[in-house]
Design a protein around this motif. Structure first.
Motif, short mmCIF file in Angstrom:
data_model
loop_
_atom_site.label_atom_id
_atom_site.label_comp_id
_atom_site.label_asym_id
_atom_site.label_seq_id
_atom_site.Cartn_x
_atom_site.Cartn_y
_atom_site.Cartn_z
N ASP A 12 21.11 9.93 27.74
CA ASP A 12 20.74 9.62 29.13
C ASP A 12 21.49 10.47 30.15
O ASP A 12 21.77 10.04 31.26
CB ASP A 12 20.95 8.13 29.44
CG ASP A 12 19.99 7.24 28.65
OD1 ASP A 12 18.85 7.65 28.46
OD2 ASP A 12 20.41 6.15 28.24
N ARG A 88 19.79 5.97 39.64
CA ARG A 88 18.49 5.50 39.19
C ARG A 88 17.47 6.60 39.49
O ARG A 88 17.41 7.12 40.60
CB ARG A 88 18.09 4.21 39.90
CG ARG A 88 16.71 3.69 39.46
CD ARG A 88 16.50 2.24 39.81
NE ARG A 88 17.47 1.36 39.20
CZ ARG A 88 17.43 0.94 37.93
NH1 ARG A 88 16.47 1.35 37.13
NH2 ARG A 88 18.35 0.13 37.46
N GLU A 110 14.64 4.15 35.69
CA GLU A 110 15.76 3.95 34.78
C GLU A 110 17.03 4.60 35.31
O GLU A 110 16.99 5.51 36.13
CB GLU A 110 15.43 4.55 33.42
CG GLU A 110 14.11 4.06 32.89
CD GLU A 110 14.15 3.61 31.45
OE1 GLU A 110 15.20 3.73 30.82
OE2 GLU A 110 13.11 3.16 31.00
N THR A 111 18.14 4.14 34.76
CA THR A 111 19.44 4.70 35.09
C THR A 111 19.75 5.89 34.18
O THR A 111 19.46 5.83 32.99
CB THR A 111 20.54 3.64 34.93
OG1 THR A 111 20.23 2.55 35.80
CG2 THR A 111 21.90 4.19 35.28
#
Length: 137
Positions: A12, A88, A110-111
């Motif tokens: 991520d 975000r 989403e983060t």
């Protein structure tokens, strides 16, 4: 039906100032054709939800018939002015049907951690040549 993911983001992590890809998969489960017009997005501060900047709009103009599926690739670049941190990421897809009724769906919300880019656009072979030339001087 839609799904989206960041194939370039490892753990991520999204690179600041670098090209990043949002891969979008759409499936038209209805009985009417619609036209995917564009995708855009923005960056939000986690605590406040304050919008910090917009990503560019990318136009598609692609038809999606009943019971068809299609993938889209949206490219975005987080600005160099953003400090590394968790944010975000929000992306939306816009489409319309034959009757010109317009629709919008948030396809990604989403983060992600924004991190400095690892590739500064310098070829590793060029770095070796430059290092060798400096060592020989």
């Amino acid at each position: 039906e839609s799904a989206a993911l960041l194939p370039d983001a490892i753990d991520d992590k999204v690179e600041i100032g670098a090209n990043n890809t949002l891969l979008i998969a759409l499936s038209n489960l209805g009985g009417k054709m619609y036209n995917v017009t564009h995708v855009d997005g923005h960056l939000e501060e986690l605590g406040s939800g304050k919008q910090l900047g917009k990503f560019r709009r990318q136009s598609f103009g692609e038809p999606l018939g009943p019971r068809e599926q299609r993938s889209f690739r949206y490219l975005f670049v987080p600005p160099l002015s953003i400090k590394p941190d968790a944010y975000r990421l929000v992306f939306s897809i816009y489409y319309q049907n034959r009757d010109a009724a317009k629709f919008v769906d948030a396809i990604f919300n989403e983060t992600a951690s924004l991190v400095p880019a690892t590739d500064l656009g310098i070829d590793a072979d060029m770095m070796l040549l430059a290092g060798g030339a400096a060592a020989g001087a």
